[in-house]
Design a protein around this motif. Structure first.
Motif, short mmCIF file in Angstrom:
data_model
loop_
_atom_site.label_atom_id
_atom_site.label_comp_id
_atom_site.label_asym_id
_atom_site.label_seq_id
_atom_site.Cartn_x
_atom_site.Cartn_y
_atom_site.Cartn_z
N PHE A 299 0.85 -1.19 0.00
CA PHE A 299 0.00 0.00 0.00
C PHE A 299 0.88 1.24 0.00
CE2 PHE A 299 -2.09 -3.49 2.10
CZ PHE A 299 -3.33 -3.52 1.47
N ARG A 300 0.53 2.22 -0.85
CA ARG A 300 1.21 3.52 -0.84
C ARG A 300 0.71 4.31 0.35
NH1 ARG A 300 2.26 6.22 -6.49
NH2 ARG A 300 2.75 4.32 -7.64
N ILE A 301 1.61 4.79 1.15
CA ILE A 301 1.16 5.57 2.31
C ILE A 301 1.70 6.99 2.31
CG2 ILE A 301 0.88 3.52 3.78
CD1 ILE A 301 3.57 4.46 5.16
N GLY A 302 2.63 7.33 1.42
CA GLY A 302 3.15 8.70 1.42
C GLY A 302 4.37 8.80 0.53
N THR A 303 5.15 9.84 0.76
CA THR A 303 6.35 10.07 -0.05
C THR A 303 7.48 10.62 0.82
OG1 THR A 303 5.49 12.26 -0.58
CG2 THR A 303 5.18 10.56 -2.25
N LEU A 304 8.69 10.44 0.34
CA LEU A 304 9.85 11.07 0.96
C LEU A 304 10.03 12.47 0.35
CD1 LEU A 304 12.48 8.16 1.07
CD2 LEU A 304 10.81 8.85 2.81
N ALA A 305 10.61 13.37 1.15
CA ALA A 305 10.79 14.74 0.68
C ALA A 305 12.10 15.30 1.24
CB ALA A 305 9.61 15.62 1.13
N GLU A 306 12.59 16.37 0.64
CA GLU A 306 13.78 17.02 1.19
C GLU A 306 13.48 17.61 2.55
OE1 GLU A 306 16.36 19.35 -1.16
OE2 GLU A 306 15.67 18.48 -3.06
N GLY A 307 14.47 17.60 3.41
CA GLY A 307 14.29 18.19 4.73
C GLY A 307 14.77 17.28 5.82
N ALA A 308 14.83 17.80 7.04
CA ALA A 308 15.35 17.03 8.16
C ALA A 308 14.35 16.95 9.31
CB ALA A 308 16.65 17.65 8.65
N SER A 309 13.14 17.46 9.10
CA SER A 309 12.16 17.42 10.18
C SER A 309 11.61 16.00 10.32
CB SER A 309 11.04 18.41 9.90
OG SER A 309 10.55 18.23 8.59
N PRO A 310 11.01 15.68 11.47
CA PRO A 310 10.44 14.35 11.64
C PRO A 310 9.32 14.11 10.61
CG PRO A 310 10.53 15.52 13.75
CD PRO A 310 10.85 16.52 12.68
N PRO A 311 9.05 12.87 10.27
CA PRO A 311 7.98 12.59 9.31
C PRO A 311 6.65 13.18 9.80
CG PRO A 311 9.19 10.58 9.85
CD PRO A 311 9.70 11.64 10.76
N ALA A 312 5.86 13.72 8.85
CA ALA A 312 4.54 14.27 9.20
C ALA A 312 3.46 13.25 8.86
CB ALA A 312 4.31 15.55 8.42
N PHE A 313 2.55 13.04 9.80
CA PHE A 313 1.38 12.18 9.56
C PHE A 313 0.18 13.11 9.37
CE2 PHE A 313 4.41 9.38 11.39
CZ PHE A 313 4.16 8.14 10.80
N LEU A 314 -0.43 13.07 8.20
CA LEU A 314 -1.48 14.03 7.86
C LEU A 314 -2.86 13.41 8.03
CD1 LEU A 314 0.24 15.46 4.66
CD2 LEU A 314 0.48 16.20 7.05
N GLY A 315 -3.77 14.20 8.64
CA GLY A 315 -5.15 13.76 8.84
C GLY A 315 -5.98 13.97 7.59
N PRO A 316 -7.29 13.71 7.68
CA PRO A 316 -8.18 13.72 6.51
C PRO A 316 -8.17 15.05 5.74
CG PRO A 316 -9.38 13.13 8.54
CD PRO A 316 -7.96 13.30 8.93
N SER A 317 -7.97 16.19 6.43
CA SER A 317 -7.96 17.47 5.70
C SER A 317 -6.54 17.95 5.44
CB SER A 317 -8.71 18.55 6.49
OG SER A 317 -9.55 17.99 7.47
N GLY A 318 -5.57 17.04 5.56
CA GLY A 318 -4.19 17.43 5.28
C GLY A 318 -3.50 18.08 6.46
N GLU A 319 -4.18 18.13 7.63
CA GLU A 319 -3.55 18.75 8.80
C GLU A 319 -2.65 17.74 9.50
OE1 GLU A 319 -6.39 17.38 8.69
OE2 GLU A 319 -6.85 16.45 10.63
N PRO A 320 -1.49 18.14 10.03
CA PRO A 320 -0.60 17.19 10.70
C PRO A 320 -1.23 16.66 12.00
CG PRO A 320 0.50 19.30 10.31
CD PRO A 320 -0.94 19.49 10.01
N LEU A 321 -1.14 15.36 12.22
CA LEU A 321 -1.58 14.78 13.50
C LEU A 321 -0.46 14.98 14.52
CD1 LEU A 321 -2.99 11.32 12.30
CD2 LEU A 321 -4.25 13.45 12.71
#
Lengths: 333, 333
Positions: A299-321
């Motif tokens: 299952f696709r669950i997200g993508t990697l991106a540039e940066g050093a912050s911790p991974p973001a888990f996004l809720g239904p409206s795209g807001e970080p959990l």
């Protein structure tokens, strides 16, 4: 009730599991592997302690099975083909023959499931809870697969379903407010997923051909994804609504939405987290096709991106959990 | 006093010891060995538990050194050249930084002494005494060397001196009636031999070229020779007066003749027992010459013979000694 000393335990109970010729039937203190795989070896070691990794009243065969399975899971995540393992077993006193036979039956079950043979080990006395440690060996793939190979833009995948084992553990601990909302089959499913990890050995060809980074999920997606990102020098965003859940986990989260945290940060999943370069004929679509052909759900669950912050888990409206639990760490401070 | 969680322990204390490229600096859950030795691998695993294999108040670095050394000793007895090891460390709680640094210093000392590198492992929580388990890897010799290769007529050799560690342990346990007969240097010698095994890696060329069977002495000559005889389908006779003793052990036995039993049945020697086909230019004399050139002292102690009876230890007039102790067995009944 007959009890077995060290020599009888090895000769009568464990030696029949040592079918590899390099094990010398456990009559020696070292194994000798003469036919080594062409691309090298992948090796991993994981210990399980009663009262920490399993319950002291669990069947000893289930603990034995789990010890082999969690090591095989590490090999599977490296696209390595498991073939052998060494076992260290520490017991407070001489085991009964029944206990020893139940223990060996779990090893035999794991050997049959994963195609591995016992090749050596050690048996020792230990005050305190009993424990076992397994070192597993696998044929390496042509290209080493590590945590640190992920690149910005890679697609993140997980196999199977997440959080079942963490919910099964909560039930074992009596932290089961949610259990009333589950069917008998669903509670049984969660209990089994805690006891019997199913390493994703079938994903090996897909990983070997297409993944840029992979690891198994043993300490929870949140912490393990952070480790993959740190090793790869990237960050990640994950769509929480895309996380694959079993029917049982869905029922539990519906009854108690806060359980999404146990799904994201709970350990013992032994599913594989993989990063795969983005959509082209030779990458993520091919990864999905190869996994599907092997019968391994991905299952696709997200993508990697540039940066050093911790991974973001996004809720239904795209807001970080905002997560309070961070995953399992031994002797966390 | 700063305490270290699992992640800090690995990243700050253990990762600097992982100099092998296949260890990925301990950032991964598996090691990948791509350049495998031409004759294959020899692998062994031995665990040490506080209160069983070492004293809980021993320096943690000494326990770490001993854990690597006893595994290297198993490899040396198989004429294998050690190069890497995996480590599992189980602690009841987060260690202090001082403890962790002392532990790692012992590993570093062993790495320098034996030419090995840490390539992977596991750290876990354990109630009860702390323990560690090592799995060591070595380059295999061209011809596998096992316990079971001995033949009637072969000459039996041991390296170094026997029984020192057993006497050192007796002193640690306060069972030291004999200590009054020893000089300060002699008591120091016995204490050191218990704490710091010296695996006989220098015997490798002599073993590889000439031995028919070999093993290291970890559970006492009496029990380990029985194991070699059983595996080889032979018996043995040993001239007790030919057993090599240190000055300290000689003084102890002179003061208390019954200690010869501790010499013969005591564990933790980590000397090598080898069987070598009898005197010809290409066998036992050549074995002695090769060992001497490598600086490894070897002593003829007896011969293998046809039969299935337990090995006989013969006193000064050729009469069999009756031993009450049989050597160390975990969970003996």
């Amino acid at each position: 009730m007959r009890r077995l000393g060290e020599n009888a335990l090895i000769a009568e109970i464990l030696a029949p599991l040592a079918t590899h010729p390099g094990a010398f039937g456990l009559s020696d203190d070292a194994a000798h592997l003469s036919d080594l795989p062409p691309n090298g070896l992948v090796m991993t070691t994981d210990a399980l302690v009663a009262g920490v990794h399993f319950f002291e009243n669990d069947d000893p065969g289930d603990a034995a099975y789990k010890a082999v399975a969690v090591n095989v899971s590490d090999l599977a995540a490296k696209a390595a083909k498991p073939f052998a393992y060494l076992l260290t077993l520490a017991l407070p006193a001489a085991p009964t023959e029944d206990w020893a036979r139940a223990f060996a039956e779990g090893l035999a079950r794991a050997q049959a499931a994963f195609g591995v043979s016992l090749i050596g080990g050690d048996t020792v006395t230990a005050r305190g809870p009993w424990w076992l440690s397994v070192t597993a060996l696998g044929d390496a793939p042509a290209r080493p697969l590590v945590r640190g190979g992920g690149r910005p833009g890679d697609v993140l995948y997980v196999t199977g379903t997440l959080g079942d084992a963490a919910l099964g553990l909560k039930m074992r601990l009596g932290l089961d407010d949610f259990a009333g909302a589950l069917s008998a089959d669903e509670t049984e499913h969660l209990a089994r997923r805690y006891l019997y990890p199913e390493p994703r050995v079938s994903l090996r060809p897909a990983l070997a051909a297409h993944a840029s980074a992979a690891m198994d999920l043993s300490d929870g997606l949140a912490l393990d994804l952070t480790r993959l990102c740190t090793a790869s020098g990237v960050t990640a965003s994950v769509d929480a609504s895309a996380l694959p859940l079993s029917e049982a986990a869905r029922s539990a989260v519906a009854a108690c939405p806060a359980l999404i945290e146990a799904i994201i940060a709970g350990g013992d999943d032994y599913e594989i987290l993989a990063a795969v370069p983005p959509d082209t004929a030779s990458h993520s679509l091919a990864f999905e096709a190869t996994a599907r052909d092997a019968g391994c759900p991905v299952f696709r669950i997200g993508t990697l991106a540039e940066g050093a912050s911790p991974p973001a888990f996004l809720g239904p409206s795209g807001e970080p959990l905002i997560l309070s639990a961070k995953g399992f760490e031994h002797f966390a401070l």
